[in-house]
Scaffold this motif. Structure first.
Motif, PDB file in Angstrom:
ATOM      1  N   TRP A   1     -10.575  -7.137   3.353  1.00  0.00           N
ATOM      2  CA  TRP A   1      -9.564  -6.463   2.710  1.00  0.00           C
ATOM      3  C   TRP A   1      -7.683  -7.040   3.097  1.00  0.00           C
ATOM      4  CZ3 TRP A   1      -6.900  -4.124  -1.241  1.00  0.00           C
ATOM      5  CH2 TRP A   1      -5.746  -3.462  -1.335  1.00  0.00           C
TER       6      TRP A   1
ATOM      7  N   ASN B   1      -4.533   0.282  -2.097  1.00  0.00           N
ATOM      8  CA  ASN B   1      -5.576   0.479  -1.293  1.00  0.00           C
ATOM      9  C   ASN B   1      -6.724  -0.420  -1.640  1.00  0.00           C
ATOM     10  OD1 ASN B   1      -6.737   2.642  -2.566  1.00  0.00           O
ATOM     11  ND2 ASN B   1      -5.041   3.902  -1.253  1.00  0.00           N
TER      12      ASN B   1
ATOM     13  N   TRP C   1      -4.114   7.259  -7.198  1.00  0.00           N
ATOM     14  CA  TRP C   1      -4.537   5.353  -6.703  1.00  0.00           C
ATOM     15  C   TRP C   1      -4.672   5.251  -8.332  1.00  0.00           C
ATOM     16  CZ3 TRP C   1      -7.844   6.584  -1.657  1.00  0.00           C
ATOM     17  CH2 TRP C   1      -6.246   7.125  -0.688  1.00  0.00           C
TER      18      TRP C   1
ATOM     19  N   ASP D   1      -2.960  -0.385   2.722  1.00  0.00           N
ATOM     20  CA  ASP D   1      -3.381   0.892   3.398  1.00  0.00           C
ATOM     21  C   ASP D   1      -4.529   0.873   3.306  1.00  0.00           C
ATOM     22  OD1 ASP D   1      -2.520   2.662   4.959  1.00  0.00           O
ATOM     23  OD2 ASP D   1      -2.071   4.187   3.450  1.00  0.00           O
TER      24      ASP D   1
END
Length: 668
Positions: free
Chosen positions: A420, A320, A286, A392
């Motif tokens: 988001w 994400n 990530w 995500d």
């Protein structure tokens, strides 16, 4: 239309569009209120929420005026109702009463839908649905061994009501819709046939009302309220998105798909930024940038993307809203003040995502939204030619963080997916790519529709189970579509493989059949790709995927027509049967088949081992079987459904009838 109050029977009725919304009587109060004390536990995005309500009141007395009602307890005012336009608000006069339960009037045999994206039940009657974005769980059925094991491990088994995308909006077969305009924890309670309850954890609740003569106009009104998505671009609907995460070898494997005759619109490599191995399976690293890990896994990625583009194939990626502590972007984000903080100091709040920790990017801060949109989604992704991605997560905001805007995390938690989505839409718009670049999300809440162009149904188990398998993606699309989400799709082949649960060839074949009749057809290798069959594992499976990708591509002109319709009316592409046949009460709970637009009826096979299935053909008028050309009268039919021939029917009088009749050619 405006809300109207009238005194009646020692209480009052609340009317909207000549329909009773609330009916308060001394022996049947429309309001209950209490104080509460919540206990929230989170583990890996799974939440256990308990409450200890006390000092409960159900005020029976009331004083009614033209535009307001005062509720009394022992002669003293305790709550107030005020109406304005198509809204009404209820407020506890003592703010310590932070639990309100409003009982909406219900009529006999009234059906209720809504609640966001529901996976298990399209009709909500007889059940209660908490509105809290979270992981939906693995198994989602307390009677199964898989759910039991997941509950033991991480509270991760889930239940029928768990969803990535809740929304406190419901509509009924009186063609009335009610929306709670709040982001706090709430519950839609449809267990009592005499009323539809909405519980909200706040001292005030504001409700918006919508009414129409039928479901089409009502769905259109809701889509207008929450925002409509831009039409999907031609490339997204004209072939399959092939999902591979094998590093540079993904490009070699893609050539095998093309050689097999697959209609390919994009290559989706969620591992573009690197991977890490965990006990759950292969996870992504990530740190969303074209850095050292990306270069190691995908050398020369920028050039590879350009080469694909020259062949009219897009490259799609993944991001994400969290950054791993061992990634390079973490330090930059920390220095810029972009993380949510712990309550007791100025350190970033870290969330355990399963053997690695991440900082929570704080989207309540405008500077942070702009930084993430520009620095990561813009410069690291769009500027190197990436034209879509899985956006995500969004469900994991803890309830004990400190946010930049000072908001209560219990109130902010459900808003997080909307923020988001806004960040992703900002990035796309900043490059002038709205309507061309496509990101897709699983998390949502009220208002996500205005920003997110495409939903996906989340992480289904790789099986045929009732509450977590292939069939849940149909329910997800139908329920979300009623609330203004025009476009939905799923991980073709499923995602979650745990405790020996692995894909079968039959599952992959049936999922390809289903995915061909969705706006976007996208495969996924799952969380444990090395342990599971893939579409390129055998020549037979590759041929299967290629054939259904061609069917999907052949449908593109019809899907373009539906996209244009969605842009002007807000109607979803995948529609519950009752949407076009509102007078037939037997269709109200049908969730295993759907109308694809008005002219195509799709009844996917979602039971293991089945080679026949029951299909309901609504009337009047005949329906023609796509694969045989045989006409069927309205009614319930047992239809042959061998692998490779799912029940699909069309209206012979459709403007697209010749097009539908040519679909068998795509399978050749």
């Amino acid at each position: 239309m405006e809300v109207r109050i009238s005194a009646a029977g020692g209480g009052f009725d609340l009317h909207f569009a000549e329909k009773i919304v609330l009916r308060h009587r001394p022996d049947c109060p429309a309001l209950a209120m209490s104080r509460g004390h919540a206990r929230v536990t989170m583990k890996l995005g799974n939440f256990h929420i308990e409450d200890e309500p006390f000092d409960r009141l159900e005020p029976s007395e009331c004083v009614v005026s033209l535009n307001s009602v005062s509720w009394l307890s022992q002669g003293e005012p305790v709550a107030r109702l005020d109406v304005q336009g198509n809204t009404f608000s209820i407020t506890a006069l003592d703010p310590a009463y932070d639990r309100l339960i409003v009982r909406f009037h219900a009529e006999a045999d009234e059906t209720v839908w809504g609640g966001g994206e529901q996976m298990s039940y399209l009709a909500l009657n007889g059940r209660s649905f908490p509105m809290w974005t979270s992981e939906p769980g693995v198994g989602r059925d307390k009677t199964t061994e898989l759910t039991r094991l997941m509950d033991e491990q991480a509270m991760a088994g889930g239940d029928y009501w768990n969803t990535n995308y809740p929304q406190p909006t419901f509509m009924t077969s009186r063609w009335l819709a009610v929306h709670l305009d709040a982001s706090c924890y709430s519950v839609i309670d449809c267990r009592d046939p005499a009323w539809h309850g909405v519980e909200t954890w706040n001292c005030a609740a504001r409700f918006e009302l919508f009414s129409a003569q039928g479901p089409i106009d009502l769905v259109s009104s809701l889509s207008r309220r929450f925002g409509r998505q831009p039409a999907l671009p031609d490339w997204a609907i004209s072939g399959a998105v092939v999902g591979l995460k094998a590093g540079a070898r993904s490009f070699e494997r893609l050539e095998h798909y093309l050689a097999a005759g697959t209609a390919v619109s994009a290559l989706w490599c969620e591992d573009w930024a690197g991977v890490r191995e965990t006990s759950f399976g292969r996870r992504l690293f990530w740190d969303w940038q074209l850095g050292s890990r990306s270069e190691q896994r995908y050398p020369g990625l920028r050039e590879r993307i350009a080469d694909l583009a020259s062949r009219d194939i897009r490259f799609m990626a993944y991001a994400n809203p969290y950054l791993a502590v061992d990634g390079e972007l973490f330090a930059e984000a920390r220095a810029g003040g972009h993380f949510a903080l712990r309550q007791d100091d100025d350190e970033p709040y870290l969330v355990d995502f399963g053997e690695f920790d991440c900082g929570v990017v704080d989207f309540t801060r405008a500077e942070t939204r702009a930084w993430f949109a520009e620095r990561i989604l813009g410069r690291e992704m769009l500027d190197i030619g990436i034209r879509g991605w899985m956006a995500d997560f969004g469900e994991y905001l803890p309830t004990d963080v400190r946010l930049a805007d000072g908001s209560d995390p219990m109130e902010a938690h459900n808003r997080w997916p909307v923020l988001w989505a806004e960040v992703n839409a900002m990035a796309v718009a900043s490059r002038g790519l709205t309507g061309d670049a496509v990101f897709f999300m699983r998390a949502g809440f009220s208002g996500v529709q205005a920003h997110c162009p495409l939903l996906w149904a989340g992480d289904q188990s790789v099986d045929f189970t009732r509450h977590d398998g292939i069939g849940t993606v149909i329910t997800a699309a139908l329920s979300a579509g009623l609330l203004g989400n025009a476009y939905s799709h799923s991980d073709c082949g499923g995602y979650t493989s745990l405790h020996g649960n692995v894909r079968s060839a039959e599952l992959l074949e049936r999922w390809a059949e289903l995915a061909a009749f969705a706006p976007v057809m996208r495969s996924h290798e799952g969380n444990r790709p090395d342990s599971n069959l893939q579409y390129d594992s055998t020549p037979e499976l590759l041929t299967c995927f290629a054939r259904w990708s061609r069917v999907h591509a052949r449908l593109a002109p019809y899907v373009r027509h539906l996209c244009n319709e969605a842009a002007t009316t807000g109607l979803p592409l995948q529609r519950p049967m009752f949407l076009h046949y509102p007078g037939d009460a037997t269709l109200r709970a049908v969730q295993t088949q759907y109308l694809y637009g008005q002219d195509l009826l799709v009844a996917p096979v979602i039971e293991e081992g089945a080679n026949m299935r029951e299909v309901i053909l609504p009337g009047p008028g005949v329906w023609r079987h796509v694969w045989t050309g045989q006409d069927h009268q309205p009614g319930t039919h047992q239809v042959a459904a061998p692998i490779g021939q799912p029940p699909v029917f069309y209206r012979p009088g459709s403007a697209f009838a010749d097009h539908f009749a040519s679909l068998p050619e795509a399978l050749a």
